[in-house]
Design a protein around this motif. Structure first.
Motif, short mmCIF file in Angstrom:
data_model
loop_
_atom_site.label_atom_id
_atom_site.label_comp_id
_atom_site.label_asym_id
_atom_site.label_seq_id
_atom_site.Cartn_x
_atom_site.Cartn_y
_atom_site.Cartn_z
N LYS A 215 -17.01 -13.07 -2.45
CA LYS A 215 -16.14 -13.22 -1.28
C LYS A 215 -15.77 -11.83 -0.78
O LYS A 215 -15.82 -10.87 -1.56
CB LYS A 215 -14.84 -13.94 -1.68
N PRO A 216 -15.36 -11.72 0.48
CA PRO A 216 -14.93 -10.42 0.98
C PRO A 216 -13.79 -9.85 0.11
O PRO A 216 -12.96 -10.61 -0.40
CB PRO A 216 -14.42 -10.71 2.39
N LEU A 217 -13.78 -8.53 -0.01
CA LEU A 217 -12.79 -7.87 -0.88
C LEU A 217 -11.86 -6.97 -0.09
O LEU A 217 -12.31 -6.15 0.72
CB LEU A 217 -13.53 -6.98 -1.88
N ILE A 218 -10.58 -7.12 -0.39
CA ILE A 218 -9.57 -6.18 0.12
C ILE A 218 -9.06 -5.43 -1.11
O ILE A 218 -8.78 -6.07 -2.13
CB ILE A 218 -8.39 -6.93 0.76
N THR A 219 -8.93 -4.11 -1.02
CA THR A 219 -8.50 -3.37 -2.21
C THR A 219 -7.43 -2.35 -1.86
O THR A 219 -7.53 -1.67 -0.82
CB THR A 219 -9.70 -2.62 -2.84
N GLN A 220 -6.43 -2.24 -2.74
CA GLN A 220 -5.53 -1.09 -2.68
C GLN A 220 -5.67 -0.36 -4.02
O GLN A 220 -5.52 -0.94 -5.08
CB GLN A 220 -4.07 -1.48 -2.43
N ILE A 221 -5.97 0.95 -3.94
CA ILE A 221 -6.05 1.79 -5.13
C ILE A 221 -4.77 2.61 -5.15
O ILE A 221 -4.57 3.46 -4.28
CB ILE A 221 -7.23 2.78 -5.04
N ILE A 302 -10.04 -1.33 2.88
CA ILE A 302 -9.10 -0.66 1.97
C ILE A 302 -7.74 -0.71 2.65
O ILE A 302 -7.58 -0.31 3.81
CB ILE A 302 -9.51 0.80 1.69
N ILE A 303 -6.77 -1.24 1.92
CA ILE A 303 -5.41 -1.27 2.45
C ILE A 303 -4.58 -0.21 1.72
O ILE A 303 -4.80 0.04 0.52
CB ILE A 303 -4.79 -2.70 2.29
N GLN A 304 -3.67 0.44 2.43
CA GLN A 304 -2.73 1.36 1.78
C GLN A 304 -1.38 1.11 2.44
O GLN A 304 -1.07 1.66 3.48
CB GLN A 304 -3.18 2.81 1.95
N LYS A 305 -0.59 0.25 1.78
CA LYS A 305 0.63 -0.23 2.43
C LYS A 305 1.87 0.54 1.96
O LYS A 305 2.95 -0.04 1.79
CB LYS A 305 0.79 -1.74 2.16
N SER A 306 1.71 1.85 1.80
CA SER A 306 2.80 2.67 1.26
C SER A 306 4.04 2.64 2.15
O SER A 306 3.92 2.62 3.38
CB SER A 306 2.35 4.12 1.14
N ILE A 307 5.19 2.68 1.51
CA ILE A 307 6.45 2.80 2.25
C ILE A 307 6.72 4.28 2.49
O ILE A 307 7.23 4.69 3.53
CB ILE A 307 7.58 2.13 1.45
N ARG A 308 6.39 5.09 1.49
CA ARG A 308 6.42 6.54 1.61
C ARG A 308 5.13 7.07 1.03
O ARG A 308 4.58 6.47 0.12
CB ARG A 308 7.55 7.10 0.74
N ILE A 315 -6.61 7.62 0.87
CA ILE A 315 -7.12 7.41 2.24
C ILE A 315 -8.35 8.28 2.46
O ILE A 315 -9.39 7.80 2.94
CB ILE A 315 -6.03 7.79 3.28
N THR A 316 -8.23 9.56 2.11
CA THR A 316 -9.35 10.50 2.29
C THR A 316 -10.59 9.95 1.57
O THR A 316 -11.69 9.95 2.13
CB THR A 316 -9.01 11.89 1.69
N GLU A 317 -10.37 9.52 0.34
CA GLU A 317 -11.49 9.03 -0.47
C GLU A 317 -12.14 7.80 0.17
O GLU A 317 -13.37 7.68 0.21
CB GLU A 317 -11.00 8.67 -1.87
N ALA A 318 -11.32 6.90 0.68
CA ALA A 318 -11.86 5.66 1.26
C ALA A 318 -12.58 5.95 2.57
O ALA A 318 -13.66 5.40 2.85
CB ALA A 318 -10.76 4.64 1.47
N LEU A 319 -12.00 6.84 3.40
CA LEU A 319 -12.66 7.18 4.67
C LEU A 319 -14.03 7.78 4.39
O LEU A 319 -15.00 7.50 5.09
CB LEU A 319 -11.81 8.20 5.45
N VAL A 325 -10.17 1.41 6.87
CA VAL A 325 -8.88 1.56 6.20
C VAL A 325 -7.76 1.06 7.11
O VAL A 325 -7.71 1.42 8.29
CB VAL A 325 -8.63 3.05 5.85
N VAL A 326 -6.91 0.21 6.55
CA VAL A 326 -5.74 -0.27 7.28
C VAL A 326 -4.53 0.22 6.49
O VAL A 326 -4.34 -0.15 5.33
CB VAL A 326 -5.74 -1.82 7.37
N ALA A 327 -3.72 1.10 7.10
CA ALA A 327 -2.73 1.82 6.30
C ALA A 327 -1.40 1.99 7.03
O ALA A 327 -1.32 1.80 8.25
CB ALA A 327 -3.29 3.19 5.95
N SER A 328 -0.39 2.36 6.28
CA SER A 328 0.93 2.60 6.86
C SER A 328 0.95 3.94 7.58
O SER A 328 0.33 4.91 7.14
CB SER A 328 1.99 2.65 5.76
N ASN A 329 1.77 3.96 8.62
CA ASN A 329 1.88 5.16 9.45
C ASN A 329 2.95 6.08 8.84
O ASN A 329 3.97 6.33 9.46
CB ASN A 329 2.26 4.70 10.86
N VAL A 330 2.73 6.54 7.63
CA VAL A 330 3.73 7.37 6.95
C VAL A 330 3.07 8.58 6.28
O VAL A 330 1.87 8.56 5.99
CB VAL A 330 4.52 6.57 5.87
#
Ligand code: UDP
Length: 403
Positions: A215-221, A302-308, A315-319, A325-330
């Motif tokens: 199945k499709p995979l979403i991952t946060q490292i 790749i998700i990166q849902k950081s609060i800070r 992010i660099t690694e995934a790009l 990459v779907v990530a927080s604007n922080v």
């Protein structure tokens, strides 16, 4: 040993020839990096790539690590946290042990190099115990913008003796009476975490770690840490799962001595219990660079849902692996992602925004191939080890010119 020539295929001839030009005046100059560990953590990782490359372009570069008791490193860990705002009980014993460890080291460590580069706070006081014949540079990888005041006052006693201070991000600045220079972090595309991998290796690891790809995979490292918002990731995943059948992997290696990480891991395990049992959510806590590399490559998002966030090397690694990459604007994330161009940014609490974008990508992965390609180019042009080497050569040339 790695040489700059090994990077030629990745960055092109011009960058390599510029590096040689920048190093010409520095040929034969000696530089020593001092930090507190040869293994573990981003600083050691960067130095193991950077120091051989400095030698390769003609400098005489070395690397030493501060020797100290576990007690002193537990104190410097407290300093590390307090520099980022945690409270600390700053006793004279702590200050004494810290300073004396550096003094001891100085009694048997000769520093007659042309440049001395000190990384992070552990070896910061060394400067006090040498007759300074050369420029000393403090390279701080930590956010200094909200330090504990008492500790900051104490450490500034050493910092002010330095010729230059380097930080990683504009927002990490603090009030010292000279301009800190900014050198943003990078990745090394030739390390096991980032290098290209064969199908065979990928399949071997997927089998070994029992990672299904049906199945499709979403991952946060990410470390299991409240600022990385693992519960928020699970809640986002639930919204996505209503529309597209997919899986979530949360991968976070954990130091056995990090009680907070273990607590958060267990909390995530409890909260996602049903989903884990069904195989919809997979929690991984192995420390394995190739596995991280593979997950960043095979995931659909790749998700990166950081609060800070600091810079956000994940992010660099995934790009670099061309994965959307779907990530927080922080933190440093918007430095790396231009929203809609080479990735996607949302405010950390905008779960619907995250979910909607992830659904779009999972439903039509082909449409996002171009975004992935642009992400890789962003990293190629801005965040690779060759750029860091160039930054250091510029810095050393400038320092030389100023003397
Ligand atoms: N990392 C890893 N294994 C994991 C989780 C994270 O090797 O299970 C690495 C990740 O690949 C990245 C670093 O740890 O290189 C995390 O750096 P980042 O700047 O993203 O966040 P930090 O942990 O420093 O806040």
């Amino acid at each position: 040993m790695k040489t700059v020539n090994d990077y030629r295929e990745i960055v092109g001839d011009k960058i390599i020839s510029d590096l040689y030009k920048k190093s010409r005046k520095l040929s034969g100059k000696s530089v020593v990096h001092i930090n507190s560990t040869y293994y573990g953590g981003g600083v050691a990782e960067i130095l193991s790539s950077l120091v051989p490359l400095m030698n390769d372009v003609g400098l005489d570069a070395g690397w030493r690590t501060l020797r100290g008791s576990p007690d002193v490193f537990s104190i410097t860990k407290k300093f590390h946290n307090a520099l980022q705002g945690d409270p600390i009980h700053l006793t004279s014993i702590k200050k004494k042990l810290y300073t004396e460890t550096n003094e001891d080291f100085s009694t048997y460590t000769h520093l007659d190099h042309d440049f001395v580069i000190i990384h992070d706070p552990q070896p910061l006081p060394l400067i006090k115990f040498y007759k300074r014949k050369q420029p000393w540079i403090w390279r701080c990888h930590i956010d200094l913008s909200h330090p504990n005041e008492k500790l900051w006052h104490f450490l500034k006693g050493f910092i002010l003796q330095y010729d230059d201070v380097i930080i990683s991000h504009e927002s990490y600045r603090n009030n010292i009476p000279f301009e800190e220079k900014i050198i943003s972090p990078v990745i090394d595309p030739l390390t096991p975490k980032n290098m290209d991998l064969s199908e065979r290796t990928i399949n071997k690891y997927l089998h070994k770690y029992k990672i299904p790809t049906d199945k499709p995979l979403i991952t946060q490292i990410s470390r299991f840490d409240k600022w990385k918002d693992p519960i928020g990731v699970i809640n986002t995943f639930k919204l996505v799962k209503e529309k597209v059948d997919c899986r979530l992997i949360l991968c976070g290696s954990m130091a056995g001595d990090d009680p907070e990480g273990i607590k958060i891991f267990e909390n995530v395990e409890r909260k996602a219990n049903n989903l884990i049992e069904k195989g919809d959510v997979i929690l991984l806590n192995f420390d394995n660079n190739i596995l991280v590399n593979i997950l960043q490559r095979i995931s659909d998002v790749i998700i990166q849902k950081s609060i800070r966030e600091g810079f956000g090397l994940t992010i660099t690694e995934a790009l670099w692996k061309e994965t959307p990459v779907v990530a927080s604007n922080v933190g440093g994330i918007p430095l790396q992602i231009t929203d809609g161009e080479d990735g996607f940014l949302f405010e950390p609490n905008d779960l619907d925004g995250f979910a909607k974008k992830i659904i779009e990508i999972l439903k039509d992965p082909e449409a996002y191939k171009e975004v992935g390609k642009k992400g890789k180019e962003k990293v190629r042009n801005n965040f690779l080890i060759t750029r860091l080497l160039g930054d250091y050569l510029d810095l050393l040339n400038e320092t030389l010119d100023c003397r």
